[in-house]
Design an enzyme around this catalytic site. Structure first.
Site, PDB file in Angstrom:
ATOM      1  N   PRO A   1       3.468   5.402   3.933  1.00 38.13           N
ATOM      2  CG  PRO A   1       3.756   7.347   5.147  1.00 38.13           C
ATOM      3  CD  PRO A   1       2.927   6.750   4.067  1.00 38.13           C
ATOM      4  CD  GLU A   2       4.014  -0.939   3.798  1.00 40.74           C
ATOM      5  OE1 GLU A   2       4.226  -2.008   4.388  1.00 40.74           O
ATOM      6  OE2 GLU A   2       4.069  -0.840   2.565  1.00 40.74           O
TER       7      GLU A   2
ATOM      8  NE  ARG B   1      -3.300  11.265  -3.925  1.00 37.14           N
ATOM      9  CZ  ARG B   1      -3.253   9.978  -4.279  1.00 37.14           C
ATOM     10  NH1 ARG B   1      -2.098   9.392  -4.454  1.00 37.14           N
ATOM     11  NH2 ARG B   1      -4.362   9.292  -4.450  1.00 37.14           N
TER      12      ARG B   1
END
Ligand SMILES: [Zn+2]
Length: 264
Positions: free
Chosen positions: A2-3, A107
């Protein structure tokens, strides 16, 4: 990963749903997901007053503390009214009266850090220019790039220079500005800096309107995919919108996608 646009989309979705809600408890399902950085009574996380963004960080301000949330590679915040619900990678839950927020993270690089209201976090204070602030202008960009001879693509990914850009939007912004990712940051002309500032803002704005980019696993707080992947010009593309072949190269360990014809 996500940016800025994906983080902003998550925040926009959460604002209407959780501002004004009292946090009843924060449950940790995986050690170290929730990090307590000050002595707060575990019973009093307060009521959510506002949710802000700085770079890729989500800042949840409550009446008693602030939560700093970073989604990192695969973190998701999923809002549900089903208090029994869980997800395959449920690492922590922020529980309200009639709903809860599940922090799902395959993750496990993401985190929820809890601070005093005015405490320095050691994370957001060192972030660089915020793309939608008035400080994000040609003069300041020229000054932060002045001593940097590294390729502009690498400079754009440095969160201490500009906050919020990641690999996708750095590639897309450089394409829109017509600038080669290999150009040294301090070699950009005034005209190029002008194109770059407006390209970055335009690309990010459009991506927020589209609800972000879903290449693999990004979802908003309602578990919906973004749509900006349909509008990408070079990122993971074979041809640019002008029909030229898109080239791929490695820069600082990340894949750069660019058009050698459109970008000089
Ligand atoms: Zn092209």
């Amino acid at each position: 990963m996500p940016e800025l646009p994906e983080v902003q989309t998550v925040i926009n979705g959460l604002k209407t749903e959780v501002v004004g809600e009292k946090i009843r408890e924060i449950v940790e399902h995986r050690e170290d997901t929730v990090q307590l950085h000050h002595k707060i009574s575990m019973e009093d996380y307060g009521t959510i007053k506002s949710i802000d963004r700085r770079g890729k960080y989500i800042i949840v301000n409550t009446t008693t503390c602030k939560l700093l949330i970073h989604l990192r590679m695969t973190g998701k915040l999923l809002l549900t009214k089903n208090l029994q619900k869980t997800t395959p990678h449920n690492r922590a839950e922020i529980v309200f009266d009639n709903k809860k927020l599940i922090f799902d993270d395959i993750r496990t690089f993401g985190s929820i850090c809890i601070f005093n209201k005015k405490q320095k976090t050691g994370k957001i204070e060192s972030l660089g220019l915020e793309p939608f602030s008035k400080e994000f202008n040609i003069k300041n960009l020229k000054s932060v790039f002045a001593r940097r001879s590294a390729p502009i693509k690498n400079a754009l990914l440095n969160q201490k220079i500009i906050a919020g850009l990641g690999n996708i939007y750095a590639c897309e912004s450089l394409y829109k500005a017509g600038i080669s990712p290999l150009s040294p940051a301090n070699s950009l002309t005034k005209a190029q800096l002008e194109k770059l500032t407006s390209a970055i803002k335009k690309v990010l704005e459009t991506a927020i309107v589209q609800g972000g980019t879903t290449i693999s696993d990004y979802r908003n707080s309602s578990d919906k995919k973004g749509n900006f992947q349909k509008m990408l010009s070079v990122y993971k593309k074979e041809q640019c919108p002008q029909g030229h072949e898109v080239k791929k190269l490695k820069q600082a360990g990340r894949s750069t996608y660019y058009c050698p014809v459109c970008q000089k």
